[in-house]
Design a protein around this motif. Structure first.
Motif: not given
Length: 207
Positions: A44, A10, A33-35, A54, A50, A46-48
């Motif tokens: 990684k 990130l 979800e976190w791969q 951040r 991030q 999850p997109q939602e």
């Protein structure tokens, strides 16, 4: 325990942020979800999540940055008058921006400025450039440029700085267009609208 200290792609690594620490606790039900791979050595967000991660990281990195560059520096607020002390640098916070400025109340600086008007003008011109190209300020300006921010009106303090700069450049026989380019090139003025900076420069220069 799953992933060695990192910014999870990130953010990039930097010395100024190495003091930051954030702990993220997830259950074993979140592996998908976190791969998280079979070896449990990578993850990684999850997109939602991030944007939230951040946001937390930005605040933590800012604290790390301030501590990293705070050694031997007095912290103050720009709208307050500080006592005449002998520290060299001040960490000045104005709205969302924090920069380092030289302490104008330092007895040596005050003595040189008050000794001679011509010397004072040249000294202020030089001190402005020392502050402008201070490595810590350059890093902070670069970080701010990556963020979308609302342009603000030029402050009285920066108008005075522009007045000093424009008049010194005129004495150096710089042309109007060259002075405009130089003013717009300073990182500390990039938070202002270009049109307003040009208008003020034109007014100082002589119409």
């Amino acid at each position: 325990m799953l992933v060695a200290g990192s910014w999870l792609n990130l953010f990039s690594r930097s010395e100024a942020y190495k003091l930051a620490r954030i702990k993220v606790d997830i259950s074993n039900e979140s592996d998908f979800e976190w791969q998280i791979d079979i070896k449990k050595s990578s993850a990684k967000p999850p997109q939602e999540l991030q944007p939230l991660i951040r946001k937390i990281a930005e605040k933590t990195r800012e604290k790390s940055y301030d501590v990293f560059y705070h050694r031997g520096i007095k912290s103050t607020v720009s709208n307050k008058t500080s006592n005449a002390v002998e520290h060299v640098w001040e960490q000045v916070t104005n709205r969302s921006q924090t920069v380092f400025k030289l302490n104008r109340n330092n007895s040596l600086v005050k003595e040189m400025i008050e000794r001679n008007d011509d010397l004072a003008k040249q000294l202020k011109f030089y001190l402005f450039h020392v502050e402008e190209y201070c490595p810590a300020n350059i890093i902070r300006y670069n970080a701010l440029q990556s963020q979308e921010e609302i342009k603000e009106a030029v402050s009285l303090e920066d108008r005075n700085r522009m007045n000093l700069l424009v008049n010194m450049f005129k004495e150096m026989e710089m042309g109007f267009e060259d002075i405009i380019d130089q003013i717009l090139n300073y990182d500390s003025f990039k938070k202002y609208e270009v049109a307003e900076l040009k208008s003020i420069t034109e007014e100082i220069y002589g119409g």
